[in-house]
Design a protein around this motif. Structure first.
Motif, short mmCIF file in Angstrom:
data_model
loop_
_atom_site.label_atom_id
_atom_site.label_comp_id
_atom_site.label_asym_id
_atom_site.label_seq_id
_atom_site.Cartn_x
_atom_site.Cartn_y
_atom_site.Cartn_z
N LYS A 51 -10.30 10.67 -0.37
CA LYS A 51 -10.52 9.72 -1.45
C LYS A 51 -11.17 8.44 -0.96
N SER A 72 -14.04 3.63 -3.48
CA SER A 72 -13.37 4.54 -2.55
C SER A 72 -12.66 3.78 -1.44
N ILE A 73 -13.29 2.71 -0.97
CA ILE A 73 -12.78 2.02 0.21
C ILE A 73 -11.41 1.40 -0.06
N MET A 123 2.28 7.32 -6.30
CA MET A 123 1.34 8.41 -6.51
C MET A 123 1.93 9.78 -6.15
N PHE A 130 0.84 -1.20 0.00
CA PHE A 130 0.00 0.00 0.00
C PHE A 130 0.88 1.26 0.00
N PRO A 139 -10.16 9.96 -12.20
CA PRO A 139 -9.35 8.74 -12.23
C PRO A 139 -9.84 7.62 -11.32
N TRP A 140 -10.59 7.93 -10.26
CA TRP A 140 -11.05 6.82 -9.42
C TRP A 140 -12.55 6.64 -9.51
N TYR A 141 -13.17 7.24 -10.52
CA TYR A 141 -14.61 7.10 -10.70
C TYR A 141 -15.02 5.64 -10.85
N ARG A 149 -2.29 17.15 -12.68
CA ARG A 149 -3.08 16.18 -13.45
C ARG A 149 -4.04 16.90 -14.40
N TRP A 181 -2.75 5.73 -12.81
CA TRP A 181 -4.12 5.92 -13.31
C TRP A 181 -4.29 5.38 -14.73
N TYR A 200 -9.47 13.30 -15.41
CA TYR A 200 -10.50 14.09 -14.75
C TYR A 200 -11.37 13.32 -13.77
N GLN A 246 -25.67 -4.68 -6.38
CA GLN A 246 -26.59 -4.50 -5.25
C GLN A 246 -26.45 -5.67 -4.27
N GLU A 264 1.33 4.39 -2.80
CA GLU A 264 1.27 5.82 -2.46
C GLU A 264 2.57 6.53 -2.82
N HIS A 303 -19.99 -3.48 2.12
CA HIS A 303 -20.34 -4.19 0.89
C HIS A 303 -19.07 -4.59 0.18
N PHE A 356 -8.93 2.95 -0.95
CA PHE A 356 -7.91 3.91 -0.51
C PHE A 356 -7.64 3.75 0.98
N ALA A 357 -8.31 2.81 1.61
CA ALA A 357 -7.98 2.46 3.00
C ALA A 357 -7.17 1.17 2.94
#
Ligand code: HEM
Lengths: 407, 278
Positions: free
Chosen positions: B147, A270-271, A83, A76, A264-266, B247, A94, A262, A358, A80, A284, A273-274
Motif C-alpha cells: 500500500k 501511498s506514502i 484496520m 500509527f 479506499p486509498w485512491y 471489504r 475508510w 473498492y 505538481q 493499524e 514530494h 502508509f509509511a
C-alpha cells in the motif's frame, strides 16, 4: 426560529411539552411546512448532502477515538490495530478518511452553486458569511485529522503548514513554537491536534445550525434568483424536498461507498502508509486533493509571507463577495457575461488544483501565477465592473411564471 | 461531430502533456513496473490461496532474514481471506520462532516458542542492529509495503484514470523490484549498492534477494525468480490488506442495497412531484 402558525396537537403529552417549549410547532413549521421555492434543481441537494457527511464524520470519528491512541509512538500502530483487529475497524477508518473527501466534494459543489445563482446577495449575506466560516473550520478540522494517523505525509504536511506561520515578522517564530508546543513537530503537536480535531466538528455543527437558522429567516434562493411573491411559488418542504434530498443523498452515497469499498486509498497518498520519519523527507510533499488550489496559490508567490497572505486572502475574500458583486441580478441564468466569467472562474480553480499537485517550477509555476491573478481579479475587478456594464436578460415576473414558461 | 470533439480533446491533452514534461523529468525517471494480472484485482478479485501459501514460504525462507512483518500475527495465516492454512499449520509455523516474554515470577525475561497471538518476529533486536547488518541501510518492515508504494508513473492527465482502473501498482512494484536487478549502465559501481531501475534513484542497498530455486514449491509450480517474486508480492499484498475480501464482499451487498433503495426513492420522488410543474 419558532413559526407563527399555531398548531393544535391532540396528544396530551405533546401538548404539555409544547406549552412549555414549543419544539413540536417549531419542527412542524421549519422542517415540514417550511415554504420552499418550487423550482429548486438538484444543485440544491448538496447542502443536505454536506450536512449528512458532517453527521457521518462525527459518528465514525467518535467510534474511531475509542480505539485510537494520540501518541507519536503509538498513533500509527493504533490505526493499524483499527484496520486489522477491531471488528469492522477498516470500514470505520475508510468511511472516515473518504468521508472527509466527499464532505469537501459536497461543500465545493454547494459553494459553486451559491456563486452561480448569486445566493450570497441581499438578504442572504449573513447566511453566506456563516457558510464561509464553515468552510474555513472544515479545512482546519481536516488538516488536523490528516495528521492523526502519523504517517509520512501526516508528519511532513504538519511540518510544512505549521512552518508557514514563521513567515510573519517578529512574532512568527513564537507563533510556530506555540503551535508545536515545543521546538519541532512532536508529541505535544499531535496531542493538541487530536484535541482540536475532536472539538472543531462540534463547532462546525453549531455553525451549521446558525447557517440553517439564517436560511429559515430569509428563505431559499432559487435557480431564477427571483424572490418568492406568493404561496403559488412555493411547496412545503415535506414531502417535496425531504424525498428529493433523500434520493440525492442515496445517489451520492453510491459513489462515496463505491470508493470506500473498492478504492479506499485512491484519494490519499501511498506514502502515508509509511510511519512518520523526521529523518527522511518524502520526494514530494503534497496535501490532500481538497487543499490543492490553496496550496498552488501559496507556492505561486515567490515571497513566503506573501504566499501565506495570498492563501489566506483567497478564503477571506469570500466574506466580502456580497459587496464586491455589484449586479442587482442574482442568477447567472439572466447574466450573459456573468455566466461566461463564472465558468472561467471554475476552470481557474480546477487549474489551480492541478498546479498544486505538481512541483512548483517551470511551466506549472507560471500557470499557477496566472490562475492566482485571475482568481483575485474575478472578485476584485470582474464582479465589481460586470454589474455596471452588463445588460441582463429580461426576468420573469415570478417563479411560477418562470416555471410555466419552460413547460 | 463526435470525432471532431475527440480529436480536439486529444490535441489539448497532448499540448498539456508537453507542459507536464519538464515536471515529470525533474521527478527522477523511475521505470514503470510491468503490469501483472493478479487474481485479487478488480471488484470481484480474491486472493489465490495456493499463491499466498507459496508466497509465505518465500517470505519466511528468504526475506525474513532481513525484513520484519510486525503487523502480521501467526493467527492471521489461518483466518479467512488469506492463505487459509489450518490452525495446526499456523501453530507449527509459530513454534519455529522464539520470542521474548516475561518477566516471570523470578523477575527474569525468557524466550519461548511463538504462539498464534504473537506477531511475526523481527530478525534484528533493534533498528541499529538491522542497519549495522545491512551496510547502514534499514530493511523496512514489509507489513504495509504494497500500500505504501506505487508501480507506475504516468503524466497527470492520465494517471488518475489509470490508477482508478489498475490501482496503485504496489504489488507490481515489489514484484518488479526484487526480480528486476540489472547490470549498471557504463559498468558504474557503488560501494554496497546494487543497480535496480525500479528503485527511486536506482541504487538500492538490498542485494538481489532471489536467485531462483530458493524455496521448494510443494505444489509443483516452477520456482523461477519471476514466479517466486510474483508469489511473494501477492503474499505481501494480502499482508497489506488482510480485509480485502471481506471489504469487497460487504461492499457488493451494501451497494446493491443502496441501488435498490435509490431506485425506490426515485420512484417516490417522481410520484410526489408528478402533480407539480417545476
Ligand atoms: C468535520 C468533520 C471531520 C473531518 C473533515 C475529519 C477529517 C479527518 C481526516 C482527513 C482524517 C485522516 C484520515 C486518514 O487518512 O486516515 C481523520 C482522522 C481521524 N479523525 Fe476525523 N474528521 C472529522 C470529524 C471527526 C470527529 C468528530 C472525530 C471524533 C469524535 C474524529 C476522529 C478522528 C480520529 C480518531 C482519526 C484518526 C484515525 C484515522 O486516521 O483514521 N474526526 N479525520
Amino acid at each position: 426560529m419558532s413559526g407563527h402558525a399555531s398548531y393544535e396537537f391532540k396528544n396530551p403529552v405533546v401538548r404539555w411539552i409544547e406549552e412549555r417549549l414549543p419544539i413540536f410547532s417549531t419542527i412542524r413549521a421549519q422542517a415540514v411546512d417550511f415554504p420552499t421555492p418550487r423550482n429548486l434543481n438538484y444543485w440544491w441537494t448538496f447542502g443536505g448532502i454536506a450536512a449528512t457527511m458532517l453527521v457521518v464524520q462525527i459518528l465514525t470519528g467518535i467510534v474511531l477515538v475509542m480505539h485510537y491512541t494520540p501518541h507519536v509512538s503509538m498513533a500509527f500502530d493504533s490505526v493499524e490495530h483499527i484496520m486489522r483487529d477491531v471488528n469492522y475497524g477498516w470500514l470505520l477508518r475508510w468511511l472516515h478518511a473518504n468521508g472527509a473527501s466527499f464532505f469537501f466534494i459536497a461543500v465545493y459543489i454547494h459553494i459553486f452553486r451559491g456563486l452561480y445563482y448569486g445566493s450570497y446577495k441581499a438578504p442572504r449575506e449573513v447566511l453566506w458569511m456563516i457558510g464561509v466560516l464553515i468552510f474555513i473550520a472544515m479545512m482546519a478540522t481536516a488538516f488536523m485529522g490528516y495528521v492523526l494517523p502519523w504517517g509520512q505525509m501526516s508528519y511532513w504536511g504538519a511540518v510544512v503548514i505549521t512552518n508557514l506561520f514563521s513567515a510573519f515578522p517578529i512574532i512568527g517564530e513564537t507563533i510556530v513554537q506555540w503551535l508545536w508546543g515545543g521546538f519541532s513537530v512532536g508529541n505535544p503537536t499531535l496531542q493538541r491536534f487530536f484535541s482540536l480535531h475532536y472539538l472543531l466538528p462540534f463547532v462546525l455543527a453549531a455553525l451549521v445550525f446558525l447557517h440553517i437558522w439564517a436560511l429559515h429567516v430569509v428563505g431559499n434562493n432559487n435557480p431564477d434568483g427571483i424572490d418568492v411573491k406568493s404561496e403559488e411559488d412555493t411547496l412545503p418542504f415535506h414531502p417535496y424536498y425531504t424525498m428529493k434530498d433523500l434520493y440525492a443523498i442515496l445517489v451520492f452515497f453510491l459513489v462515496y461507498l463505491g470508493f470506500v469499498f473498492y478504492s479506499p486509498w485512491y484519494l490519499g497518498h501511498s506514502i502515508n502508509f509509511a510511519p512518520a520519519n523526521p529523518l527522511s523527507t518524502p520526494a514530494h510533499i503534497v496535501p490532500e486533493w481538497y487543499f490543492l488550489p490553496q496550496y498552488a496559490m501559496l507556492r505561486a508567490i515567490p515571497d513566503k509571507l506573501g504566499g501565506v497572505l495570498v492563501m489566506f486572502s483567497s478564503l477571506i475574500i469570500l466574506l466580502f463577495l456580497p459587496w464586491l458583486d455589484t449586479s442587482k441580478v442574482r442568477s447567472n441564468r439572466y447574466r450573459p457575461l456573468g455566466k461566461i466569467f463564472f465558468w472561467l472562474f471554475v476552470i481557474t480553480c480546477l487549474t489551480l488544483g492541478i498546479a498544486g499537485s505538481q512541483p512548483a517550477e517551470g511551466a506549472w509555476l507560471t500557470v499557477a501565477r496566472i490562475a492566482t491573478a485571475f482568481y483575485f481579479a474575478y472578485f476584485l475587478v470582474i464582479l465589481p465592473l460586470l454589474g455596471k456594464i452588463e445588460r441582463p436578460k429580461p426576468m420573469p415576473a415570478s417563479i411560477t411564471e418562470a416555471v410555466l414558461s419552460r413547460h | 461531430m463526435m470525432k471532431k470533439i475527440l480529436k480536439m480533446l486529444a490535441t489539448a491533452a497532448l499540448g498539456l502533456g508537453l507542459l507536464a514534461g519538464p515536471a515529470m523529468a525533474s521527478g527522477g525517471a523511475q521505470k514503470n513496473a510491468p503490469d501483472h494480472d493478479y487474481s485479487f484485482e478488480g471488484p470481484f478479485g480474491t486472493f489465490d490461496r495456493a499463491q499466498l501459501q507459496r508466497g509465505w514460504e518465500v517470505f519466511r525462507q528468504v526475506c525474513s532474514s532481513c525484513h520484519s512483518l510486525k503487523y502480521l500475527r501467526f493467527r492471521n495465516l489461518a483466518e479467512p481471506g488469506g492463505p487459509e492454512f489450518t490452525i495446526e499449520q499456523a501453530k507449527a509455523f509459530a513454534a519455529e520462532y522464539e520470542v521474548q516474554d516475561g518477566p516471570n515470577d523470578e523477575g527474569e525475561m525468557f524466550t519461548r516458542p511463538a504462539r498464534l497471538s504473537d506477531a511475526f518476529p523481527s530478525p534484528y533486536p533493534n533498528e541499529q542492529a538491522a542497519k549495522a547488518a545491512n551496510n547502514g541501510a534499514l530493511p523496512p518492515d514489509l507489513s504495509l509495503i504494497v500500500k505504501a508504494r506505487e508501480g507506475w508513473y504516468y503524466p497527470w492527465y492520465i494517471s488518475p484514470f489509470i490508477k482508478l482502473v489498475k490501482g496503485n501498482g504496489g504489488a507490481e512494484y515489489v514484484r518488479a523490484l526484487i526480480s528486476g536487478y540489472e547490470e549498471p549502465p557504463h559498468g558504474e559501481e557503488k560501494e554496497g549498492l546494487n543497480y535496480n531501475p525500479y528503485f527511486p534513484g536506482h541504487w538500492i542497498a538490498m542485494p538481489p534477494p532471489l536467485a531462483g530455486e530458493d524455496v521448494e514449491y510443494l505444489d509443483g509450480t516452477p520456482n523461477t525468480v519471476e514466479q517466486e517474486a510474483t508469489d511473494v508480492a501477492a503474499f505481501l499484498a494480502w499482508v497489506s490488506m488482510p480485509k480485502m475480501e471481506e471489504r469487497k464482499k460487504i461492499g457488493f451487498m451494501a451497494l446493491l442495497y443502496l441501488l435498490v433503495f435509490a431506485l425506490l426513492m426515485f420512484m417516490v420522488k417522481h410520484a410526489i412531484w408528478s402533480n407539480v410543474k417545476h
